[in-house]
Motif scaffolding. Structure first.
Motif, mmCIF file in Angstrom:
data_model
loop_
_atom_site.group_PDB
_atom_site.id
_atom_site.type_symbol
_atom_site.label_atom_id
_atom_site.label_comp_id
_atom_site.label_asym_id
_atom_site.label_seq_id
_atom_site.Cartn_x
_atom_site.Cartn_y
_atom_site.Cartn_z
ATOM 1 N N ASP A 68 1.222 -1.314 -0.050
ATOM 2 C CA ASP A 68 -0.020 0.129 0.086
ATOM 3 C C ASP A 68 0.680 1.246 -0.233
ATOM 4 N N LYS A 85 -7.703 0.250 1.796
ATOM 5 C CA LYS A 85 -6.764 1.569 1.812
ATOM 6 C C LYS A 85 -6.685 2.401 0.285
ATOM 7 N N SER A 92 -6.356 6.031 0.414
ATOM 8 C CA SER A 92 -4.910 7.052 -0.048
ATOM 9 C C SER A 92 -5.892 7.252 -1.623
ATOM 10 N N CYS A 145 -3.909 2.511 10.676
ATOM 11 C CA CYS A 145 -3.368 2.386 9.250
ATOM 12 C C CYS A 145 -1.431 1.969 10.254
ATOM 13 N N TYR A 203 2.784 3.374 5.368
ATOM 14 C CA TYR A 203 1.875 3.686 5.046
ATOM 15 C C TYR A 203 1.780 4.987 5.862
#
Lengths: 312, 312
Positions: free
Chosen positions: B71, B257, B261, B295, B299
């Protein structure tokens, strides 16, 4: 190839002054205006318009609209505009008619390059404060709307690559939906309005190989299918389409000057030479002769000038 | 307003060298990469990428893809792209999924400005040698296809003017088709995919005035209506939509994710500050806290940097 004859050397300021002189005094000197604007290419016309604005603080187009009238005024005004503006005006006029002239929209959607089509849509938004798509969508309905809006909304890929397998599968889909028993045109519209010209031509060729006839043969009647036929023809062979449109515009009791002007003005600096050759081959008479016979006055002189007929 | 913290003075060459150093030797120094790229705005990132290419004759993106993974790699690669390329990549990924992620396409079609949408379509054609529309059309069907292709094809008018009478008549049409007995969604799709944002917001407001409820209330089920609801919400209040998407992406067993993102990377330099405020107001917890809790690793550090959380 362009048909118009334009000088290598010219003075935008002198042109602007000569046009102003032609507009002043008793009566207008249409011949002078034709001999100037009819012999200037796009870039030169832009400069003349800029020079006119600079010297007289007036838009050349407004001046011409005041002095001239009828088909001649319409033609010369259209000619004075940039291509994207020409198309925006033509599209808007087509949509305003009591019976919408779909051919204009098909031409713009299928024959212009993706970037040119976009420039037209930008010009339309700028002029009319609405999008071309919304105006088109709100005055059409059903499959016809889906087809036309699809074509005008498209931003196609314009490379030369195509996928032969896809051409086969989509040729089958087209045959199934057009000549099948169903009434669903969704896939036809998806294919025709989204695939690139190269891909579509491959598909139409495969269609002919498999089914032994051109895809536009034996179309059912109604509103939608003749429009689809025009769309396909415009994608397959634009020049032939234009030659046919010229022929239809001239071969009527009263010449269809809107179409005649549109084709000649929008194609003069692009492919009018090829269109004229196709016309001559099919009709045994040149476009110049046909226009000379069917039109008259300043309008005739102007159109012939754009056709490159006055080689003198 | 942007959330990232970028220096007024910086040296693209030094940045490129420091990133190269971080990639060399035993193991990669992810922290160094985050501290550089996480603190450079779009223009600065462009310059760093150019400097990297110039010095090492290698694309920065390729270098990052080699060194990083998972990720974190996906996020930092996306961040390094220009916005139009980000969207082209995101759209293509969404279309490749076994279940197409329509939200990505709706975001691109309804929230980007007409010119930005066009840049995305241009980037898509350049990268994939096909048009976004044709790929979208060939993996959807029925009303859902019409709606999504309509939205992606649209080149809306983007002025602030709207027509109150039109808002009234189209509010009635929307109610009739959405809550009526017919199954025809043609007019809904025409209106939603062609009218300008200002016009649609006027229409949705009139709808609420006439029918006493928001247009998205009491929608029928199925595939199409939830998508239409997302479309309408994206048009009406993009920031609120993004805040909701963030919440949904975090509030799942395994954090989504991709969505997290996407929202943070594509909005960081646009309206992420507003989105963060809306998030906090609705959830009693800040996005920073939620990301910090859900998280981990590089990342997490990178996303928090984009959120402007490391004020140190």
């Amino acid at each position: 190839m362009t048909t118009i004859i334009s000088p290598k050397q010219f003075s935008p300021v002198e042109d602007a002054e000569n046009i102003k002189n032609a507009c002043q005094g008793w009566g207008t000197d249409e011949k002078a205006i034709i001999s100037i604007l009819g012999h200037r290419n796009l870039f030169q016309r832009r400069l003349v318009r800029l020079a006119f604005q600079e010297i007289y603080h007036q838009d050349l187009l407004q001046q011409l609209k005041c002095e001239l009238s009828g088909d001649f005024e319409r033609a010369i005004s259209l000619w004075t505009l940039d291509p994207a503006d020409q198309d925006a005006v033509l599209a808007n006029e087509a949509l305003q008619k009591s019976v919408v002239d779909y051919r204009v929209l098909i031409e713009i959607g299928c024959i212009r390059s993706p970037e040119d089509l976009l420039a037209v849509k930008r010009a339309y938004k700028f002029r009319y404060k609405r999008s071309l798509e919304e105006d088109l969508a709100s005055c059409t309905a059903g499959d016809l709307r889906k087809l036309l809006v699809g074509i005008i909304s498209a931003y196609r890929y314009d490379g030369d690559e195509f996928d032969e397998t896809l051409a086969h599968s989509e040729a089958t889909i087209l045959n199934h939906e057009i000549h099948g028993t169903g009434f669903n045109q969704e896939e036809v519209i998806r294919i025709v309005s989204s695939r690139s010209r190269a891909q579509l031509n491959a598909t139409f060729n495969v269609y002919k190989d498999i089914y032994g006839r051109s895809i536009t043969k034996a179309f059912p009647g109604g509103d939608y299918f003749p429009t689809l036929r025009t769309v396909i023809r415009c994608i397959r062979d634009p020049q032939k389409c234009f030659a046919k449109m010229l022929r239809a515009s001239i071969n009527t009791a009263a010449t269809d000057k809107d179409t005649l002007s549109r084709v000649i003005i929008t194609r003069a600096e692009k492919d009018l030479t090829t269109i004229k050759e196709l016309y001559l081959k099919r009709n045994n008479v040149s476009v110049d002769e046909a226009v000379g016979r069917d039109c008259s006055g300043d309008y005739k002189d102007f159109i012939l000038t754009l056709l490159g007929a006055d080689q003198s």
